[in-house]
Design a protein around this motif. Structure first.
Motif, mmCIF file in Angstrom:
data_model
loop_
_atom_site.group_PDB
_atom_site.id
_atom_site.type_symbol
_atom_site.label_atom_id
_atom_site.label_comp_id
_atom_site.label_asym_id
_atom_site.label_seq_id
_atom_site.Cartn_x
_atom_site.Cartn_y
_atom_site.Cartn_z
ATOM 1 N N GLU A 97 0.832 -1.189 0.000
ATOM 2 C CA GLU A 97 0.000 0.000 0.000
ATOM 3 C C GLU A 97 0.875 1.251 0.000
ATOM 4 O O GLU A 97 1.602 1.515 0.960
ATOM 5 C CB GLU A 97 -0.905 -0.007 1.231
ATOM 6 C CG GLU A 97 -1.884 1.146 1.315
ATOM 7 C CD GLU A 97 -2.746 1.018 2.551
ATOM 8 O OE1 GLU A 97 -3.884 0.525 2.437
ATOM 9 O OE2 GLU A 97 -2.268 1.389 3.650
ATOM 10 N N TRP A 145 -9.736 -9.629 -2.804
ATOM 11 C CA TRP A 145 -9.393 -8.479 -3.658
ATOM 12 C C TRP A 145 -10.325 -8.469 -4.857
ATOM 13 O O TRP A 145 -10.628 -9.529 -5.385
ATOM 14 C CB TRP A 145 -7.934 -8.566 -4.108
ATOM 15 C CG TRP A 145 -7.496 -7.360 -4.885
ATOM 16 C CD1 TRP A 145 -7.554 -7.174 -6.244
ATOM 17 C CD2 TRP A 145 -6.970 -6.148 -4.338
ATOM 18 N NE1 TRP A 145 -7.109 -5.931 -6.581
ATOM 19 C CE2 TRP A 145 -6.745 -5.273 -5.430
ATOM 20 C CE3 TRP A 145 -6.686 -5.718 -3.054
ATOM 21 C CZ2 TRP A 145 -6.225 -3.991 -5.261
ATOM 22 C CZ3 TRP A 145 -6.178 -4.445 -2.879
ATOM 23 C CH2 TRP A 145 -5.951 -3.599 -3.978
ATOM 24 N N ARG A 166 -8.447 5.810 1.846
ATOM 25 C CA ARG A 166 -7.810 4.600 1.330
ATOM 26 C C ARG A 166 -8.611 4.028 0.176
ATOM 27 O O ARG A 166 -9.838 3.925 0.246
ATOM 28 C CB ARG A 166 -7.694 3.564 2.453
ATOM 29 C CG ARG A 166 -7.064 2.249 1.997
ATOM 30 C CD ARG A 166 -6.977 1.264 3.146
ATOM 31 N NE ARG A 166 -6.640 -0.064 2.653
ATOM 32 C CZ ARG A 166 -7.240 -1.180 3.037
ATOM 33 N NH1 ARG A 166 -8.201 -1.132 3.938
ATOM 34 N NH2 ARG A 166 -6.886 -2.342 2.536
ATOM 35 N N ALA A 186 -8.646 0.593 -2.618
ATOM 36 C CA ALA A 186 -8.102 -0.744 -2.817
ATOM 37 C C ALA A 186 -8.927 -1.447 -3.886
ATOM 38 O O ALA A 186 -9.937 -2.081 -3.590
ATOM 39 C CB ALA A 186 -8.119 -1.532 -1.511
ATOM 40 N N SER A 194 -3.601 0.177 -4.674
ATOM 41 C CA SER A 194 -3.706 0.084 -3.222
ATOM 42 C C SER A 194 -2.956 1.294 -2.683
ATOM 43 O O SER A 194 -1.721 1.310 -2.642
ATOM 44 C CB SER A 194 -3.091 -1.222 -2.713
ATOM 45 O OG SER A 194 -3.133 -1.281 -1.300
#
Length: 323
Positions: free
Chosen positions: A70, A82, A173, A175, A253
């Motif tokens: 990350e 994921w 964040r 992802a 990420s």
């Protein structure tokens, strides 16, 4: 040996080359990672995994289903699945980041409007470069760092639309794969659309002055309009007709830190990384004649029901993201 030799990815480069030095330290351009991430993966993940499955008596290893690095926080994450965020079917639901009037960005959907768009003229004779000029194909380090190049070198060009949000109050964040939904029109009969998602550093970064104001690309991609329906059957673009282009940016990420800003850039050339589109439809671009290369007026729409946005794979949707 890891300290003395260049990593496998750069094994053809001289030992004292800049690209080789970056690979040993874990740095790429001005971006500084926590140690040598390639070495960390081989030492802490790959070797224990291979030992456990190939060597008798080797200790068991708890390899996670997903291991990602990350950026932003510069840490490894051990995950069970994921992507972590998407429009549906993921642990978290993505959020729409909309282009706004006055070149702003917001998670609030724009109000209804007619003809709300931003425009620029794309000229194949003056393409937007993918790296600061001059571009030298024989410079290995340039091709290592171009994906992280500071985008300020094109942000003020009249043929690049630059949208930026307010400073973040808390970390944001992501992802997964950001999904582009671009409502756009061109006066030409063929066109390219380049969209970039960028992390803008604060104007002053005392701990790393070289990163002050830096515009760090997080995901960038290009879409050629002739392939909007099919890669096998390209089609002429109807001039001045608004089309909803949908394509994905690369998986990411990353954490946008407090004080940083989100930025989106839109352009129609990306040379020499991608060949120039004549902006006039021809059956084979490689056989385009000089007369086929023409300027085109590009319009990007940002009001409902034609509001352009990026489906951002946000994981922490409640962490103080400004509107």
């Amino acid at each position: 040996m890891e300290r003395r030799s260049c990593s496998v990815a750069f094994s053809r480069l001289p030992e004292n080359s800049r690209a080789c030095r970056y690979s040993r330290r874990g740095d790429v351009g001005p971006l500084k990672l926590e140690g040598n991430t390639a070495l960390q993966f081989r030492r802490d993940v790959m070797r224990p995994f291979l030992d456990a499955h190939l060597k008798e008596g080797a200790p068991p290893v708890a390899t996670p289903p997903v291991l990602v690095y990350e950026t932003g926080t510069n840490r490894w994450r051990r995950l069970q699945s994921w992507p972590q965020s998407c429009a549906q079917g993921c642990p978290a639901k993505s959020r729409r980041l909309y282009l706004q009037p006055n070149f702003g960005l917001s998670f609030n959907e724009p109000t209804h409007g007619t003809g709300d768009y931003d425009a620029y003229v794309s000229d194949p004779a003056r393409p937007v470069p993918n790296a600061p000029r001059p571009v030298h194909f024989a410079d290995p380090a340039a091709w290592v760092r171009w994906l992280l190049e500071d985008q300020r070198f094109v942000a003020d060009r009249p043929d690049v639309l630059t949208y930026m949000g307010e400073p973040l109050r808390k970390p944001l964040r992501i992802a997964g794969a950001p999904e582009v939904h671009l409502y756009a029109a061109s006066s030409g009969t063929d066109s390219d659309w380049v969209v970039k998602l960028i992390d803008v550093y604060p104007d002053e970064v005392p701990s790393e002055p070289s990163m002050s104001g830096y515009q760090l690309p997080i995901g960038m991609e290009i879409f050629r309009s002739r392939y909007r329906d099919s890669l096998e059957h390209p089609r002429r673009l109807p001039s001045n007709q608004v089309i909803d282009y949908r394509f994905a940016l690369p998986m990411a990420s990353h954490v946008f830190l407090p004080g940083h800003r989100l930025m989106v850039q839109v352009q129609s050339t990306w040379f020499p990384l991608y060949d120039r589109n004549p902006q006039t439809y021809v059956e084979n671009i490689f056989r385009a004649q000089p007369k086929d290369y023409r300027k085109a007026t590009q319009r990007v729409y940002r009001a409902a029901p034609q509001a352009s946005f990026i489906e951002l794979p946000v994981v922490n949707t409640d962490e103080g993201v400004p509107n």
